[in-house]
Design a protein around this motif. Structure first.
Motif, PDB file in Angstrom:
ATOM      1  N   PRO A 224       0.818  -1.224   0.000  1.00  0.00           N
ATOM      2  CA  PRO A 224       0.000   0.000   0.000  1.00  0.00           C
ATOM      3  C   PRO A 224       0.848   1.269   0.000  1.00  0.00           C
ATOM      4  O   PRO A 224       0.473   2.276  -0.601  1.00  0.00           O
ATOM      5  CB  PRO A 224      -0.818  -0.123   1.289  1.00  0.00           C
ATOM      6  CG  PRO A 224      -0.854  -1.594   1.573  1.00  0.00           C
ATOM      7  CD  PRO A 224       0.454  -2.134   1.095  1.00  0.00           C
ATOM      8  N   GLN A 225       2.013   1.236   0.683  1.00  0.00           N
ATOM      9  CA  GLN A 225       2.875   2.425   0.712  1.00  0.00           C
ATOM     10  C   GLN A 225       3.388   2.767  -0.687  1.00  0.00           C
ATOM     11  O   GLN A 225       3.440   3.940  -1.071  1.00  0.00           O
ATOM     12  CB  GLN A 225       4.071   2.179   1.655  1.00  0.00           C
ATOM     13  CG  GLN A 225       3.674   2.016   3.112  1.00  0.00           C
ATOM     14  CD  GLN A 225       3.439   0.567   3.471  1.00  0.00           C
ATOM     15  OE1 GLN A 225       3.209  -0.262   2.592  1.00  0.00           O
ATOM     16  NE2 GLN A 225       3.477   0.270   4.772  1.00  0.00           N
ATOM     17  N   VAL A 226       3.760   1.731  -1.447  1.00  0.00           N
ATOM     18  CA  VAL A 226       4.246   1.973  -2.807  1.00  0.00           C
ATOM     19  C   VAL A 226       3.135   2.537  -3.678  1.00  0.00           C
ATOM     20  O   VAL A 226       3.339   3.470  -4.465  1.00  0.00           O
ATOM     21  CB  VAL A 226       4.801   0.661  -3.409  1.00  0.00           C
ATOM     22  CG1 VAL A 226       5.097   0.831  -4.897  1.00  0.00           C
ATOM     23  CG2 VAL A 226       6.052   0.236  -2.674  1.00  0.00           C
ATOM     24  N   ILE A 227       1.934   1.975  -3.540  1.00  0.00           N
ATOM     25  CA  ILE A 227       0.805   2.440  -4.353  1.00  0.00           C
ATOM     26  C   ILE A 227       0.468   3.890  -4.015  1.00  0.00           C
ATOM     27  O   ILE A 227       0.242   4.723  -4.903  1.00  0.00           O
ATOM     28  CB  ILE A 227      -0.415   1.528  -4.146  1.00  0.00           C
ATOM     29  CG1 ILE A 227      -0.107   0.134  -4.712  1.00  0.00           C
ATOM     30  CG2 ILE A 227      -1.662   2.118  -4.809  1.00  0.00           C
ATOM     31  CD1 ILE A 227      -1.185  -0.883  -4.452  1.00  0.00           C
ATOM     32  N   GLU A 228       0.443   4.227  -2.722  1.00  0.00           N
ATOM     33  CA  GLU A 228       0.137   5.614  -2.331  1.00  0.00           C
ATOM     34  C   GLU A 228       1.205   6.568  -2.840  1.00  0.00           C
ATOM     35  O   GLU A 228       0.912   7.674  -3.295  1.00  0.00           O
ATOM     36  CB  GLU A 228       0.008   5.710  -0.804  1.00  0.00           C
ATOM     37  CG  GLU A 228      -1.277   5.127  -0.261  1.00  0.00           C
ATOM     38  CD  GLU A 228      -2.508   5.784  -0.893  1.00  0.00           C
ATOM     39  OE1 GLU A 228      -2.539   7.024  -0.999  1.00  0.00           O
ATOM     40  OE2 GLU A 228      -3.423   5.037  -1.276  1.00  0.00           O
ATOM     41  N   ALA A 229       2.480   6.155  -2.758  1.00  0.00           N
ATOM     42  CA  ALA A 229       3.557   7.005  -3.268  1.00  0.00           C
ATOM     43  C   ALA A 229       3.402   7.216  -4.769  1.00  0.00           C
ATOM     44  O   ALA A 229       3.623   8.316  -5.291  1.00  0.00           O
ATOM     45  CB  ALA A 229       4.916   6.370  -2.956  1.00  0.00           C
ATOM     46  N   THR A 230       2.985   6.179  -5.480  1.00  0.00           N
ATOM     47  CA  THR A 230       2.785   6.285  -6.932  1.00  0.00           C
ATOM     48  C   THR A 230       1.659   7.253  -7.253  1.00  0.00           C
ATOM     49  O   THR A 230       1.762   8.059  -8.188  1.00  0.00           O
ATOM     50  CB  THR A 230       2.464   4.889  -7.512  1.00  0.00           C
ATOM     51  OG1 THR A 230       3.509   3.979  -7.174  1.00  0.00           O
ATOM     52  CG2 THR A 230       2.332   4.955  -9.016  1.00  0.00           C
ATOM     53  N   VAL A 231       0.567   7.199  -6.475  1.00  0.00           N
ATOM     54  CA  VAL A 231      -0.562   8.117  -6.697  1.00  0.00           C
ATOM     55  C   VAL A 231      -0.133   9.552  -6.438  1.00  0.00           C
ATOM     56  O   VAL A 231      -0.467  10.472  -7.192  1.00  0.00           O
ATOM     57  CB  VAL A 231      -1.755   7.729  -5.802  1.00  0.00           C
ATOM     58  CG1 VAL A 231      -2.859   8.780  -5.899  1.00  0.00           C
ATOM     59  CG2 VAL A 231      -2.301   6.357  -6.205  1.00  0.00           C
ATOM     60  N   ARG A 232       0.662   9.774  -5.379  1.00  0.00           N
ATOM     61  CA  ARG A 232       1.127  11.132  -5.075  1.00  0.00           C
ATOM     62  C   ARG A 232       1.999  11.670  -6.204  1.00  0.00           C
ATOM     63  O   ARG A 232       1.894  12.842  -6.592  1.00  0.00           O
ATOM     64  CB  ARG A 232       1.907  11.137  -3.750  1.00  0.00           C
ATOM     65  CG  ARG A 232       1.041  10.915  -2.518  1.00  0.00           C
ATOM     66  CD  ARG A 232       1.791  11.324  -1.239  1.00  0.00           C
ATOM     67  NE  ARG A 232       3.041  10.585  -1.072  1.00  0.00           N
ATOM     68  CZ  ARG A 232       3.132   9.429  -0.436  1.00  0.00           C
ATOM     69  NH1 ARG A 232       2.052   8.875   0.096  1.00  0.00           N
ATOM     70  NH2 ARG A 232       4.304   8.818  -0.313  1.00  0.00           N
ATOM     71  N   GLN A 233       2.846  10.812  -6.753  1.00  0.00           N
ATOM     72  CA  GLN A 233       3.722  11.240  -7.854  1.00  0.00           C
ATOM     73  C   GLN A 233       2.910  11.580  -9.103  1.00  0.00           C
ATOM     74  O   GLN A 233       3.269  12.477  -9.862  1.00  0.00           O
ATOM     75  CB  GLN A 233       4.737  10.137  -8.165  1.00  0.00           C
ATOM     76  CG  GLN A 233       5.743   9.893  -7.053  1.00  0.00           C
ATOM     77  CD  GLN A 233       6.404   8.531  -7.156  1.00  0.00           C
ATOM     78  OE1 GLN A 233       6.414   7.909  -8.211  1.00  0.00           O
ATOM     79  NE2 GLN A 233       6.970   8.053  -6.036  1.00  0.00           N
ATOM     80  N   ALA A 234       1.804  10.887  -9.292  1.00  0.00           N
ATOM     81  CA  ALA A 234       0.968  11.147 -10.472  1.00  0.00           C
ATOM     82  C   ALA A 234       0.196  12.453 -10.346  1.00  0.00           C
ATOM     83  O   ALA A 234      -0.203  13.036 -11.356  1.00  0.00           O
ATOM     84  CB  ALA A 234      -0.018   9.988 -10.679  1.00  0.00           C
ATOM     85  N   THR A 235      -0.014  12.904  -9.110  1.00  0.00           N
ATOM     86  CA  THR A 235      -0.833  14.105  -8.903  1.00  0.00           C
ATOM     87  C   THR A 235      -0.018  15.303  -8.421  1.00  0.00           C
ATOM     88  O   THR A 235      -0.586  16.241  -7.864  1.00  0.00           O
ATOM     89  CB  THR A 235      -1.937  13.789  -7.872  1.00  0.00           C
ATOM     90  OG1 THR A 235      -1.349  13.226  -6.682  1.00  0.00           O
ATOM     91  CG2 THR A 235      -2.935  12.803  -8.453  1.00  0.00           C
ATOM     92  N   GLY A 236       1.311  15.251  -8.637  1.00  0.00           N
ATOM     93  CA  GLY A 236       2.074  16.469  -8.395  1.00  0.00           C
ATOM     94  C   GLY A 236       3.284  16.338  -7.518  1.00  0.00           C
ATOM     95  O   GLY A 236       4.183  17.190  -7.569  1.00  0.00           O
ATOM     96  N   THR A 237       3.399  15.325  -6.667  1.00  0.00           N
ATOM     97  CA  THR A 237       4.556  15.184  -5.797  1.00  0.00           C
ATOM     98  C   THR A 237       5.772  14.743  -6.609  1.00  0.00           C
ATOM     99  O   THR A 237       5.673  13.768  -7.368  1.00  0.00           O
ATOM    100  CB  THR A 237       4.276  14.141  -4.696  1.00  0.00           C
ATOM    101  OG1 THR A 237       3.138  14.556  -3.945  1.00  0.00           O
ATOM    102  CG2 THR A 237       5.488  14.010  -3.769  1.00  0.00           C
ATOM    103  N   PRO A 238       6.900  15.425  -6.498  1.00  0.00           N
ATOM    104  CA  PRO A 238       8.093  15.010  -7.264  1.00  0.00           C
ATOM    105  C   PRO A 238       8.533  13.608  -6.869  1.00  0.00           C
ATOM    106  O   PRO A 238       8.603  13.295  -5.672  1.00  0.00           O
ATOM    107  CB  PRO A 238       9.147  16.059  -6.881  1.00  0.00           C
ATOM    108  CG  PRO A 238       8.365  17.226  -6.368  1.00  0.00           C
ATOM    109  CD  PRO A 238       7.138  16.660  -5.721  1.00  0.00           C
ATOM    110  N   PRO A 239       8.845  12.765  -7.823  1.00  0.00           N
ATOM    111  CA  PRO A 239       9.289  11.410  -7.503  1.00  0.00           C
ATOM    112  C   PRO A 239      10.736  11.403  -7.032  1.00  0.00           C
ATOM    113  O   PRO A 239      11.488  12.348  -7.299  1.00  0.00           O
ATOM    114  CB  PRO A 239       9.155  10.678  -8.843  1.00  0.00           C
ATOM    115  CG  PRO A 239       9.352  11.745  -9.870  1.00  0.00           C
ATOM    116  CD  PRO A 239       8.759  12.986  -9.282  1.00  0.00           C
ATOM    117  N   PRO A 240      11.184  10.362  -6.351  1.00  0.00           N
ATOM    118  CA  PRO A 240      12.605  10.235  -5.997  1.00  0.00           C
ATOM    119  C   PRO A 240      13.478  10.282  -7.250  1.00  0.00           C
ATOM    120  O   PRO A 240      13.043   9.897  -8.334  1.00  0.00           O
ATOM    121  CB  PRO A 240      12.678   8.863  -5.310  1.00  0.00           C
ATOM    122  CG  PRO A 240      11.296   8.607  -4.813  1.00  0.00           C
ATOM    123  CD  PRO A 240      10.387   9.250  -5.799  1.00  0.00           C
TER     124      PRO A 240
END
Length: 577
Positions: A224-240
């Motif tokens: 779930p942590q990976v999926i949530e991080a992926t959703v955040r990256q898709a909606t504006g959060t800069p990825p690692p």
């Protein structure tokens, strides 16, 4: 369902059902136009397991698989606006996931570090599968399967991803793709056969049960942590940085793949122009007759070498008659009569109208009868009208096709709506007697031999199995033939009788098709029965096992009038249940 089970269903040819509410095209439109988070979550929910399965199978390190998972979906967020709304999202994501995972596997040789901010180190136990092969062989088999699936054309990969990895039914896959059910079925069957063929060429010729066992373990799901991080990256959060770099590398690879043919064309044009200039320099007359002439020959110009003639393009073999018939019927069902007419020669308007009136809903064959120059396909029994004002009755649609010679395309010449008690038994008898086979040319000293070897290549997998079994029996390869038989049904002595009876022809003439049973009658010939020559046919019966594998169950020598009664059971759908 676990993704390994999805791979197992590819091997077994099975499909399960799943619910679908919003079409892929609508989810893609909403995310591409407004970066709709719910639309993206729906896409991840729908196809995240497929992406994870590819990453986890190819990248054996859990953390690297998480990076590959996030990078794949990051590529999607960047490319979403470029995708057409009719694109098969699952198939596209599968291909990208394979590119990303392959890149990770080939480049990362150091121990992984967590890629999620604030995420802990997740561990996953190593696979503990038992079997006759070691883990390296298991890994190679799985990697080869995913590699060949990613290389398939979209028209084959899309139904395989949806039906086999996602577990959708054919009808559900057709709805999601916007295709006809028959197109999905054809893509699924053809895609499986191409995959099996390519794996065999790579030396992976494991039997279906063993390969099924090897691929039966679960790939799990992304955390779930990976999926949530992926959703955040898709909606504006800069990825690692590591994930962004990985996605950028794949984007460049995809761009290069898109333009490599254009670049190749430009290079070819430049080389052609260079050769032309070289010829001009080489052949130009001297400016002054009195002066010594020195020919200028650039180093890249060919000298005294005749240009090689361009190879003739390879001629594509004609489509099998049953594929042409399928396309013809489907076009009429889809309301495209003008396109259907193009598949026939001088096809009268009444034939098209007859099918439109009949009310055929789907294309599914119950029998195929074939000779060299003519083929008739017969659909399953259904409630069909024979006249505009008539009540629907149990009838069949027949489509008859002809060709001029073995290299000519099949063309529709007529169709009919008929009942099983009408003309079908008489017509089938004509094919069994070889009435429409090519006749030898009397002007030639010797008639050309029948091209038995080429015929099975155009046949579908089940019929190919019957032909393969018969060839093995004729060659007295009993042990190999027994591998294609339901255990305990066809004995070694029965297989030996095929050779002793003098069977030599391996060309199918009548194929009777139901869901769980198929019978294949081979060409008519003289058969030795108790040392008495009789005219008849060899008939093979095949049955479908619970895991979807077709095997030979019975072998019979039938008389020439076999077609008068036997087809009725199949035309009535006796073995569909």
């Amino acid at each position: 369902m676990p993704q390994a089970e999805g791979v197992v269903k590819f091997i077994r040819g099975a499909a399960s059902t799943c619910a679908d509410e919003v079409p892929d095209a609508e989810l893609l439109r909403r995310f591409a136009s407004a970066r709709d988070e719910q639309a993206f979550r729906a896409i991840v929910s729908r196809y995240g397991p497929v992406v994870w399965a590819v990453c986890r199978r190819l990248v054996r390190n859990h953390h690297d698989a998480e990076d590959a998972f996030q990078a794949t979906l990051l590529v999607f967020t960047r490319k979403a606006s470029e995708l057409h709304t009719e694109a098969a999202i699952g198939s596209w994501l599968y291909a990208v996931a394979y590119r990303v995972a392959s890149r990770v596997r080939s480049s990362r040789t150091h121990p992984p570090t967590p890629s999620l901010q604030g995420g802990g180190v997740s561990a996953e136990p190593a696979d503990s599968r038992s079997g006759a092969l070691d883990e390296l062989t298991v890994s190679e088999a799985e990697s080869a399967l995913h590699e060949e699936l990613a290389r398939l054309p979209e028209k084959y990969r899309a139904p395989l991803v949806l039906c086999c990895l996602e577990g959708l039914s054919r009808d559900e896959s057709a709805t999601r793709l916007g295709w006809s059910a028959n197109r999905v079925k054809h893509g699924l069957e053809r895609g499986r056969e191409i995959l099996r063929s390519r794996l065999a060429r790579r030396g992976i010729s494991l039997g279906l049960p063993l390969l099924t066992t090897l691929l039966a373990s679960s790939a799990g799901i992304a955390s779930p942590q990976v999926i949530e991080a992926t959703v955040r990256q898709a909606t504006g959060t800069p990825p690692p940085v590591a994930i962004s770099s990985l996605a950028n590398g794949v984007n460049r690879t995809m761009w290069i793949a898109k333009w490599k043919w254009a670049v190749a064309g430009c290079v070819a044009l430049v080389l052609t122009a260079g050769g032309t200039l070289a010829a001009v320099f080489r052949d130009a007359p001297p400016e002054s007759p009195a002066a010594p002439v020195v020919k200028l020959v650039p180093i890249f110009a060919p000298v005294a070498v005749e240009p090689k003639a361009a190879p003739e393009p390879k001629k594509e073999p004609p489509k099998p008659a049953w594929d042409v018939a399928t396309e013809y019927l489907q076009l009429i069902i889809d309301g495209k009569p003008e396109q259907a007419k193009k598949l026939g020669d001088n096809l009268g308007e009444r034939y098209i109208k007859e099918l439109q009136v009949a009310g055929l809903k789907r294309v599914r064959f119950a029998a195929i009868v074939m000779n060299d120059s003519r083929v008739m396909v017969i659909t399953e029994r259904a409630k069909l009208k024979r006249q505009p004002n008539a009540e629907p009755e149990d009838n069949h649609v027949t489509v008859t096709l002809e060709r001029k010679d073995a290299d000519s395309p099949w063309r529709v010449i007529e169709n009919d709506v008929t009942d099983p008690e009408g003309k079908l038994p008489r017509e089938i008898g004509r094919y069994l007697a070889g009435e429409y086979d090519f006749k030898p040319d009397p002007k030639k000293d010797k008639p050309e031999p029948k091209k038995d070897e080429k015929e099975p290549k155009a046949l579908k997998p089940t019929w190919e199995l019957a032909v393969e079994f018969l060839k093995l029996a004729i060659a007295e390869k009993t042990d190999e033939a027994l591998k294609l038989v339901v255990p305990g049904t066809v004995s070694e002595n029965k297989i030996g009788e095929i050779k002793r009876a003098g069977i030599t022809g391996t060309k199918p003439v009548v194929i009777l098709i139901n869901e769980k049973r198929i019978e294949v009658a081979f060409e008519q010939q003289q058969i030795r029965n108790d040392d008495r020559p009789v005219t008849g046919h060899l008939v093979l019966m095949l049955v479908k096992s619970k895991d979807g594998v077709w095997l030979v169950k019975d072998v019979d020598f039938e008389s020439a009038d076999w077609g008068n009664a036997r087809p009725g059971d199949y035309l009535g759908g006796k073995y569909d249940k």
